[in-house]
Design an enzyme around this catalytic site. Structure first.
Site, PDB file in Angstrom:
ATOM      1  N   LYS A   1     -25.987  -6.998  20.369  1.00 45.75           N
ATOM      2  CA  LYS A   1     -26.569  -7.943  21.323  1.00 45.75           C
ATOM      3  C   LYS A   1     -27.721  -8.730  20.666  1.00 45.75           C
ATOM      4  O   LYS A   1     -28.122  -8.441  19.543  1.00 45.75           O
ATOM      5  CB  LYS A   1     -27.038  -7.190  22.573  1.00 45.75           C
ATOM      6  CG  LYS A   1     -25.899  -6.442  23.297  1.00 45.75           C
ATOM      7  CD  LYS A   1     -24.763  -7.344  23.729  1.00 45.75           C
ATOM      8  CE  LYS A   1     -23.875  -6.808  24.828  1.00 45.75           C
ATOM      9  NZ  LYS A   1     -23.062  -5.613  24.575  1.00 45.75           N
TER      10      LYS A   1
HETATM   11  C1  LIG Z   1     -22.485  -4.789  25.928  1.00 44.79           C
HETATM   12  C2  LIG Z   1     -22.042  -4.975  27.316  1.00 44.79           C
HETATM   13  C3  LIG Z   1     -22.137  -3.960  28.277  1.00 44.79           C
HETATM   14  C4  LIG Z   1     -22.552  -2.561  27.950  1.00 44.79           C
HETATM   15  O1  LIG Z   1     -23.770  -2.465  27.288  1.00 44.79           O
HETATM   16  P1  LIG Z   1     -24.134  -1.065  26.609  1.00 44.79           P
HETATM   17  O2  LIG Z   1     -25.594  -1.194  26.303  1.00 44.79           O
HETATM   18  O3  LIG Z   1     -23.283  -0.954  25.384  1.00 44.79           O
HETATM   19  O4  LIG Z   1     -23.853  -0.002  27.587  1.00 44.79           O
HETATM   20  C5  LIG Z   1     -21.789  -4.229  29.589  1.00 44.79           C
HETATM   21  N1  LIG Z   1     -21.342  -5.444  29.942  1.00 44.79           N
HETATM   22  C6  LIG Z   1     -21.232  -6.459  29.060  1.00 44.79           C
HETATM   23  C7  LIG Z   1     -20.781  -7.788  29.524  1.00 44.79           C
HETATM   24  C8  LIG Z   1     -21.554  -6.243  27.703  1.00 44.79           C
HETATM   25  O5  LIG Z   1     -21.410  -7.243  26.838  1.00 44.79           O
END
Ligand SMILES: *Cc1c(COP(=O)(O)O)cnc(C)c1O
Length: 374
Positions: A182
Site C-alpha cells: 500500500k
Molecule cells: C489491501 C486491501 C485490503 C486488506 O488490507 P490488509 O491490511 O491486507 O488486511 C482490503 N481491501 C482492499 C480493497 C485492499 O486493497
C-alpha cells in the site's frame, strides 16, 4: 537491467535505525510507538479518533461489529476488490450483496446501489479502487436517505482526497491498510478512523480480547474481542513512512502522468481514468485487448516477466470464486466487473521508480502486444 517489480516499499535509513532501536528497547509489541502513530494519524485525519490495527481486514471486521452488522443482515459492496472486502461480510454472518462497477471509475456503480437496498440492508461497504475515491457526495446522500451506515474500505486510499478533503477525515467509519504494497506501510497493519469516544472505546476493546483494565488493578471483559493490535516494531515503520506520504503521493502522480503521456494507445489497452485531483495512484491498471491477442493474460505476464518487468492482477471479480458462487452468484451477473477483472493488469508504479522505468514499461507492453497480435 534490474528487475522492475510492480511495487516496492520505500523505507529510509532513519526508519530502519528506529526499528532497530525498538527491537533493542525491550518493548516490541503495542506500546509508545503504536500510541504515537495513532496520534499522528488522528492529526492527519483532522482530529478524528483513530485506532491502529494489525491489518485493514481486522479494521473492517471491527467496523462491521461497530456498525451492528449481524447474522441475516445484508451489506452492499463491489464485486471488484481484494477478497478481504467480501470475506469480512461473510465472517460477520451477513450476506454480501454485490452491485456492478462503473466501467470508467471501476468502483461500485452509484446509480445501481438503490435498487439493491432491501429491508435487511444494514451498511454500504464501498472500495476506492487504486485509490480513486468513490463519489462521497452521492455515497453519503444515498446512505443518509436510507439510514445506512457506511464502512469505507479505504484500504488503498491513504493520501487520496475528495473535494480537497482527505479520505478518512470525514464521513463514517474508514478502514485503511498499511500492507507492504500500500502507499504507506507497516509491513502488515492498518487503522480504523472512528466517529466518537464511545465507538472508539468499544473499538479498543474489540481490538484486544475485550479486556478493560480497572483502577484497582483488576480486569473486566464484556465483549469477545479479537486480536488485532499493531506491534511497536510495525508502528515504528509507520511513523517513518507517514513523514513521506505527501512526497510519495506527489511522485506517484508524476509517474501516472508520464504513463498517460508515453502509453501507446494503438495497443488497444484501456487506460484508467486520468484523475489527478483526488486519486493517490495506488496502482496503474490497464485492461488488455485479449480478444485481439494470441496469448492470454498469463502469457502477457510471462512475456513481461521475461523482459524484467513485474505485472500484478488486482483483482478477479469476487462473485466468481467458489465461495461466492455457492451463495448463488453466477457468471454474467456483473458484466463490468467480470470484463475488468478478467483483463486487468497492474503495471509498475511506486515512488522510487525513475521516469525511464515508465518508458521501459510502455515500450515492453507495446512490443509484447505487437508480437502477439492475432
Ligand atoms: C489491501 C486491501 C485490503 C486488506 O488490507 P490488509 O491490511 O491486507 O488486511 C482490503 N481491501 C482492499 C480493497 C485492499 O486493497
Amino acid at each position: 537491467m534490474d528487475y522492475l517489480p510492480f511495487t516496492r516499499p520505500s523505507i529510509d535509513e532513519e526508519t530502519i535505525a528506529g526499528v532497530a532501536e525498538v527491537l533493542r528497547s525491550g518493548w516490541i509489541t503495542s506500546g509508545p510507538c503504536a500510541r504515537q502513530l495513532e496520534q499522528e494519524l488522528s492529526q492527519y485525519f483532522g482530529g478524528r479518533p483513530v485506532r491502529v490495527m494489525s491489518s485493514a481486514t481486522g479494521a473492517l471486521e471491527v467496523a462491521l461489529a461497530l456498525a451492528g452488522v449481524q447474522a441475516g443482515d445484508e451489506v452492499i459492496t463491489t464485486p471488484l476488490s481484494w477478497v478481504a472486502t467480501a470475506n469480512v461480510i461473510l465472517r460477520a454472518g451477513a450476506r454480501p450483496v454485490f452491485v456492478d462497477v462503473d466501467a470508467l471509475t471501476r468502483n461500485i456503480d452509484l446509480e445501481r446501489i438503490e435498487s439493491a437496498i432491501t429491508a435487511r440492508t444494514r451498511a454500504l461497504l464501498p472500495v476506492d479502487m487504486a485509490g480513486l475515491p468513490v463519489d462521497r457526495d452521492r455515497l453519503y446522500d444515498i446512505a443518509g436517505r436510507h439510514g445506512l451506515r457506511v464502512i469505507e474500505d479505504a484500504a488503498q486510499s491513504m493520501g487520496a482526497s475528495w473535494r480537497g478533503k482527505r479520505i478518512g477525515s470525514f464521513g463514517d467509519l474508514a478502514a485503511i491498510s498499511f500492507h507492504a504494497n500500500k502507499n504507506i506501510t507497516t509491513a502488515e497493519g492498518g487503522c480504523l478512523v472512528l466517529n466518537n469516544a464511545a465507538e472508539t472505546d468499544l473499538c479498543t476493546r474489540l481490538r484486544l480480547q475485550g479486556v478493560v483494565r480497572l483502577p484497582d488493578g483488576g480486569q473486566e471483559v464484556e465483549v469477545a474481542g479479537g486480536k488485532h493490535n499493531l506491534t511497536d516494531v510495525a508502528a515504528r515503520i509507520g511513523l517513518g513512512q507517514l513523514k513521506h506520504l505527501e512526497a510519495f503521493t506527489a511522485r506517484r502522480r508524476v509517474l501516472a502522468q508520464r504513463y498517460f503521456e508515453r502509453f501507446d494507445t494503438d495497443t488497444g489497452c484501456e487506460l484508467p481514468l486520468a484523475e489527478y485531483a483526488n486519486c493517490n495512484w495506488h496502482m496503474f491498471q490497464v485492461l488488455l485487448p485479449l480478444a485481439r491477442l494470441r496469448i492470454d493474460r498469463g502469457g502477457f505476464i510471462e512475456a513481461m516477466h521475461q523482459r524484467g518487468i513485474g505485472v500484478g492482477v488486482h483483482y478477479p471479480a469476487m462473485h466468481l470464486f467458489g465461495l461466492y458462487r455457492k451463495l448463488g452468484y453466477n457468471p454474467g451477473d456483473f458484466p463490468q466487473a467480470e470484463r475488468i477483472g478478467s483483463t486487468t493488469v497492474t503495471l509498475p508504479l511506486f515512488p522510487a521508480m525513475v521516469d525511464a522505468d515508465v518508458e521501459r514499461v510502455c515500450t515492453a507492453v507495446a512490443e509484447v502486444i505487437r508480437e502477439n497480435n492475432k
